[in-house]
Design an enzyme around this catalytic site. Structure first.
Site, short mmCIF file in Angstrom:
data_model
loop_
_atom_site.label_atom_id
_atom_site.label_comp_id
_atom_site.label_asym_id
_atom_site.label_seq_id
_atom_site.Cartn_x
_atom_site.Cartn_y
_atom_site.Cartn_z
N ILE A 40 27.50 -11.84 -23.69
CA ILE A 40 26.06 -11.92 -23.45
C ILE A 40 25.38 -12.85 -24.44
CG2 ILE A 40 25.36 -9.94 -24.86
CD1 ILE A 40 24.03 -10.91 -21.35
N ALA A 41 25.90 -12.93 -25.67
CA ALA A 41 25.36 -13.87 -26.65
C ALA A 41 25.57 -15.30 -26.19
CB ALA A 41 26.02 -13.65 -28.00
N ARG A 42 26.70 -15.57 -25.56
CA ARG A 42 26.96 -16.90 -25.02
C ARG A 42 25.95 -17.24 -23.93
NH1 ARG A 42 31.56 -19.43 -26.10
NH2 ARG A 42 31.49 -20.50 -24.10
N ARG A 43 25.67 -16.30 -23.06
CA ARG A 43 24.68 -16.53 -22.00
C ARG A 43 23.30 -16.79 -22.60
NH1 ARG A 43 24.43 -12.37 -17.27
NH2 ARG A 43 22.86 -13.92 -16.66
N SER A 61 28.51 -12.44 -36.86
CA SER A 61 29.35 -11.45 -36.20
C SER A 61 30.38 -10.99 -37.22
CB SER A 61 30.06 -12.07 -35.00
OG SER A 61 31.07 -11.20 -34.51
N ARG A 62 30.79 -9.73 -37.13
CA ARG A 62 31.83 -9.25 -38.04
C ARG A 62 33.18 -9.88 -37.73
NH1 ARG A 62 34.98 -4.81 -36.40
NH2 ARG A 62 35.11 -4.11 -38.56
N HIS A 102 22.32 -1.02 -31.76
CA HIS A 102 21.04 -1.67 -31.50
C HIS A 102 19.92 -1.16 -32.40
CE1 HIS A 102 22.05 -3.12 -27.13
NE2 HIS A 102 22.83 -3.63 -28.05
N LYS A 120 19.74 -4.78 -23.47
CA LYS A 120 19.65 -3.45 -22.87
C LYS A 120 20.96 -2.68 -23.09
CE LYS A 120 22.63 -4.40 -19.54
NZ LYS A 120 23.90 -3.66 -19.37
N ASP A 200 25.39 1.36 -19.44
CA ASP A 200 25.87 -0.01 -19.28
C ASP A 200 25.34 -0.66 -18.01
OD1 ASP A 200 27.45 -2.17 -20.24
OD2 ASP A 200 28.91 -1.75 -18.68
#
Length: 348
Positions: A40-43, A61-62, A102, A120, A200
């Site tokens: 989702i980060a890529r999107r 990011s870890r 979150h 979300k 989800d």
């Protein structure tokens, strides 16, 4: 589906990796940071390229290797840890991790003076969300849950069309999605990371019900749990301020589909996949049929991001399209549904 980025906010022992030789931002440019570098980060990063006067400045990011690869592709400085990300000079943070993290990330970012756009569900439960919103009020910063459908051109065009050529007040919503074949090690099935179909996938359907019908008054839920203890299928009947909804979500049956909005003067079909809306059919009780077709660009997340940037520039602390009350009502539905199925996560 949920992003697969690991979520514990612990430092990683990597050196700062500057992929863009960052320059000072021009006036009015919103400087973004991202925590989490999964799907989702890529999107989000792909969509950001379609947003005027906004740019990716920093990320963390870890998973150090994933973060470096992400920066090589999309730009931005890889920070050594989450605290470094908060102190990197960004204006806004996009939270793209699993939902169990979150609330912690959002509160820390708000207290650091950043605006927060959070994937979300905004939090795992309502008490967590209330703490996040309290932090937003205290810091006088913008917080918004990244619930994408209402920002799409089709959804906004539908709202405008029904305002001008109404079918009456919507009194019934039907929507659902179920995706089989989820790998056993996928975070959606992780009890530790607060997975399950309701949080989800079902959170989308809950949004649709709340957006058209108002606050939930009663939620009746049937479903089943999987081997890991999370819900793998749930069917909800809910009563709201202005009507009723039938919703389903699952991780073991195939049920990708459309959504239905019913009123006295007609009904609307949001065609598959309704959560990335591009087509709708409006059928009036007098027999008239109207087709709406609004393709989207940039993967779709760019519309919510552009809206968020506009709110920052205007000094707004809450979105009129995705207000805090909507998030509170959605997570209240999820809480009630999980309680009915006996799904209780650590710390609840």
């Amino acid at each position: 589906m949920t992003d697969t980025t690991a979520t514990t906010p612990e430092a990683i022992s990597e050196t700062t990796h500057d992929a863009t030789h960052r320059q000072p931002a021009a006036p009015g440019v919103i400087r973004w940071g991202i925590v989490g570098t999964g799907r989702i980060a890529r999107r989000f990063a792909q969509g950001l390229a379609h947003v005027l006067h906004a740019r990716l400045d920093a990320l963390w990011s870890r998973r150090a290797e994933s973060a470096r690869a992400f920066a090589d592709e999309f730009g931005g400085t890889v920070c050594a840890n989450f605290d470094a990300l908060l102190a990197s000079g960004i204006d806004a943070l996009y939270i793209a991790t699993l939902q169990d993290s979150h609330a912690g990330y959002a509160i820390a970012a708000l207290q650091a003076g950043l605006h927060v756009l959070c994937e979300k569900p905004a939090t795992v439960n309502r008490p967590q969300l209330e703490r996040v919103l309290a932090a937003a009020r205290d810091s006088q910063r913008l917080f918004m849950e990244a619930m994408k459908p209402s920002f799409y051109p089709l959804y906004r065009k539908l709202r405008e069309h029904l305002a001008n050529e109404p079918i009456g007040e919507v009194g019934f919503v039907r929507a659902g999605c179920s995706v089989p074949g989820v790998p056993a090690d996928h975070p959606s099935l992780s009890f530790e990371h607060a997975g399950g179909a309701l949080l989800d996938i079902g959170i989308y359907e809950m949004f649709l019900a709340v957006d058209w019908l108002g606050a939930p008054r009663d939620v009746q839920t049937f479903g089943r749990l999987g081997a890991t203890g999370v819900d793998t299928f749930a069917s909800l009947n809910s009563q709201h301020e202005r009507g009723f909804a039938q919703l389903f979500c699952g991780l073991d049956l195939h049920g990708k589909g459309d959504a239905l909005l019913m009123a006295g003067g007609g009904h609307v079909t949001l065609h598959e996949p309704w959560w990335n809306p591009s087509r709708a059919t409006i059928r009036y009780a007098d027999g008239r049929v109207v087709e709406l077709d609004e393709p989207f660009e940039g993967g779709g997340l760019n519309y919510e991001t552009a809206h968020f940037c506009e709110l920052i520039r205007a000094g707004q602390l809450e979105s009129p399209l995705m207000p805090h009350d909507t998030s509170l009502r959605m997570i209240a539905m999820a809480d009630a549904a999980r309680a009915a199925l006996g799904v209780k996560f650590a710390g609840e």
